[in-house]
Design a protein around this motif. Structure first.
Motif, PDB file in Angstrom:
ATOM      1  N   ARG A   6       1.009  -1.150  -0.334  1.00  9.38           N
ATOM      2  CA  ARG A   6      -0.189  -0.045   0.178  1.00  9.38           C
ATOM      3  C   ARG A   6       0.546   1.163  -0.306  1.00  9.38           C
ATOM      4  O   ARG A   6       0.197   2.296  -0.527  1.00  9.38           O
ATOM      5  CB  ARG A   6      -0.573  -0.070   0.703  1.00  9.38           C
ATOM      6  CG  ARG A   6      -2.282  -1.147   1.294  1.00  9.38           C
ATOM      7  CD  ARG A   6      -3.178  -0.108   2.352  1.00  9.38           C
ATOM      8  NE  ARG A   6      -2.387  -0.325   3.508  1.00  9.38           N
ATOM      9  CZ  ARG A   6      -2.731  -1.486   4.457  1.00  9.38           C
ATOM     10  NH1 ARG A   6      -3.464  -3.024   3.626  1.00  9.38           N
ATOM     11  NH2 ARG A   6      -2.575  -0.833   5.465  1.00  9.38           N
ATOM     12  N   ILE A  10       0.436   4.106  -2.145  1.00 15.96           N
ATOM     13  CA  ILE A  10      -0.148   5.576  -1.260  1.00 15.96           C
ATOM     14  C   ILE A  10      -0.142   7.473  -1.687  1.00 15.96           C
ATOM     15  O   ILE A  10      -0.152   8.166  -2.284  1.00 15.96           O
ATOM     16  CB  ILE A  10      -0.096   5.956   0.238  1.00 15.96           C
ATOM     17  CG1 ILE A  10      -1.471   4.810   0.424  1.00 15.96           C
ATOM     18  CG2 ILE A  10      -0.093   7.106   1.079  1.00 15.96           C
ATOM     19  CD1 ILE A  10      -1.430   4.336   1.828  1.00 15.96           C
ATOM     20  N   VAL A  22      -8.343  10.667   3.317  1.00 16.00           N
ATOM     21  CA  VAL A  22      -8.696   9.332   4.809  1.00 16.00           C
ATOM     22  C   VAL A  22      -9.271   8.439   3.860  1.00 16.00           C
ATOM     23  O   VAL A  22      -9.342   7.076   3.144  1.00 16.00           O
ATOM     24  CB  VAL A  22      -8.626   8.992   5.888  1.00 16.00           C
ATOM     25  CG1 VAL A  22      -9.087   8.032   6.917  1.00 16.00           C
ATOM     26  CG2 VAL A  22      -7.799   9.572   6.557  1.00 16.00           C
ATOM     27  N   LEU A  25      -8.832   6.719   0.342  1.00 15.68           N
ATOM     28  CA  LEU A  25      -7.445   5.689   0.204  1.00 15.68           C
ATOM     29  C   LEU A  25      -8.603   4.771   0.808  1.00 15.68           C
ATOM     30  O   LEU A  25      -7.903   3.027   0.846  1.00 15.68           O
ATOM     31  CB  LEU A  25      -6.623   6.207   1.294  1.00 15.68           C
ATOM     32  CG  LEU A  25      -5.144   7.257   0.365  1.00 15.68           C
ATOM     33  CD1 LEU A  25      -4.527   7.096   1.394  1.00 15.68           C
ATOM     34  CD2 LEU A  25      -5.759   6.619  -0.617  1.00 15.68           C
ATOM     35  N   VAL A  26      -9.314   4.984   1.640  1.00 17.65           N
ATOM     36  CA  VAL A  26     -10.615   4.186   2.276  1.00 17.65           C
ATOM     37  C   VAL A  26     -10.989   3.187   1.103  1.00 17.65           C
ATOM     38  O   VAL A  26     -11.638   1.805   1.212  1.00 17.65           O
ATOM     39  CB  VAL A  26     -11.346   4.458   3.354  1.00 17.65           C
ATOM     40  CG1 VAL A  26     -12.488   3.442   3.491  1.00 17.65           C
ATOM     41  CG2 VAL A  26     -10.929   4.491   4.532  1.00 17.65           C
ATOM     42  N   ILE A  36      -6.163   3.109   7.172  1.00 19.13           N
ATOM     43  CA  ILE A  36      -5.403   4.094   6.605  1.00 19.13           C
ATOM     44  C   ILE A  36      -4.430   5.029   7.419  1.00 19.13           C
ATOM     45  O   ILE A  36      -3.698   5.504   7.041  1.00 19.13           O
ATOM     46  CB  ILE A  36      -6.258   4.667   6.016  1.00 19.13           C
ATOM     47  CG1 ILE A  36      -6.869   3.692   4.539  1.00 19.13           C
ATOM     48  CG2 ILE A  36      -5.810   6.045   4.334  1.00 19.13           C
ATOM     49  CD1 ILE A  36      -6.254   3.606   3.452  1.00 19.13           C
ATOM     50  N   ASP A  39      -0.884   4.088   8.239  1.00 24.53           N
ATOM     51  CA  ASP A  39      -0.470   4.167   7.402  1.00 24.53           C
ATOM     52  C   ASP A  39       0.162   5.117   7.052  1.00 24.53           C
ATOM     53  O   ASP A  39       1.368   5.762   6.726  1.00 24.53           O
ATOM     54  CB  ASP A  39      -0.843   3.772   5.820  1.00 24.53           C
ATOM     55  CG  ASP A  39      -1.396   1.694   5.775  1.00 24.53           C
ATOM     56  OD1 ASP A  39      -0.985   1.127   6.400  1.00 24.53           O
ATOM     57  OD2 ASP A  39      -2.078   1.591   4.594  1.00 24.53           O
TER      58      ASP A  39
END
Length: 254
Positions: A6, A10, A22, A25-26, A36, A39
């Motif tokens: 990931r 990202i 967030v 990316l979710v 996330i 991360d």
């Protein structure tokens, strides 16, 4: 997908879009918001990203990023901004287009215009517009900046002072909360300031990634601009400056 896989994606998304959220990316990875956030915290601890409310951005820096990377950053937003800007440029007028990947996108959207006189200090723009025989193109001259085809210095500034432009379309490297328009190269800034002084109307094209960046040299402020074309709402202080100075903000939608 594991965090090891990931993380690079990202960062790639952040470089392409200018920032990550967030929620974005979710949806992209199909994992929980807590995953996330962890991360992003790890990437921030590693110096790869900088946390902001609701997401993360590329680290604040006073070093410019490479031309190829700038061309790819927020590419779709730049096209939307360029298209909206070009629609407002009438045929049969004089226009200045300065250095920048967004102004290059504007040039591409002018390929069906007629009767334009376009002066530029950007060799890439001159090449783009050479495809339209109904546009007269004048290149400013000056010292060549090989990294992006820009022409800067006194020769460029001197030529600009011989013109009066109906419209100038300028870009920038950064825009701070107070509404200062910023760039990296002092020589380029001098050219931009001459463009503003010689123009009846000044239009700024800048996507939202410029709101989160820093650059050391001041071109002017949003009060010097007649219209700003962008893809998201400005920070409050910048928006207030536009209101008091009469600068119009044109927010484009994809």
């Amino acid at each position: 997908m594991t965090i090891t896989l990931r993380k690079p994606e990202i960062i790639a998304i952040a470089r392409r879009e200018g920032k990550v959220t967030v929620d974005m990316l979710v949806d992209h990875f199909g994992v929980t918001p807590q995953t996330i956030r962890r991360d992003l915290t790890e990437l921030a601890d590693e110096g790869a990203l900088e946390r902001v409310h609701g997401g993360a951005i590329l680290p604040s820096t006073t070093a410019n990023i490479g031309y190829d990377e700038r061309r790819q950053l927020n590419q779709s937003a730049k096209v939307d901004i360029a298209r909206a800007c070009a629609r407002q440029i009438p045929n049969d007028c004089s226009v200045f287009l300065n250095i920048g990947t967004t102004t290059e996108a504007v040039a591409a959207e002018l390929l069906h215009h007629k009767g334009l006189l376009v002066v530029t200090n950007n060799l890439n723009i001159a090449v783009i517009l050479s495809a339209n025989p109904d546009i007269q193109v004048i290149v400013s001259g000056g010292s060549l900046r090989r990294s992006d085809g820009g022409l800067v210095g006194e020769l460029a500034t001197d030529l600009i002072r011989n013109f009066r432009f109906d419209i100038s379309v300028i870009g920038c490297s950064a825009l701070n909360d107070a509404g200062d328009i910023l760039d990296f190269d002092l020589h380029e800034v001098s050219v931009s300031q001459a463009i503003i002084a010689q123009s009846d109307k000044v239009w700024l094209v800048a996507d939202h990634s410029k709101f989160d960046r820093k650059a050391p040299v001041r071109i002017g402020t949003l009060a010097d601009v007649d219209v700003m074309f962008t893809d998201q709402s400005l920070p409050e202080a910048s928006a207030n400056l536009c209101t008091t100075s009469g600068t119009k903000i044109a927010i484009v939608a994809g």
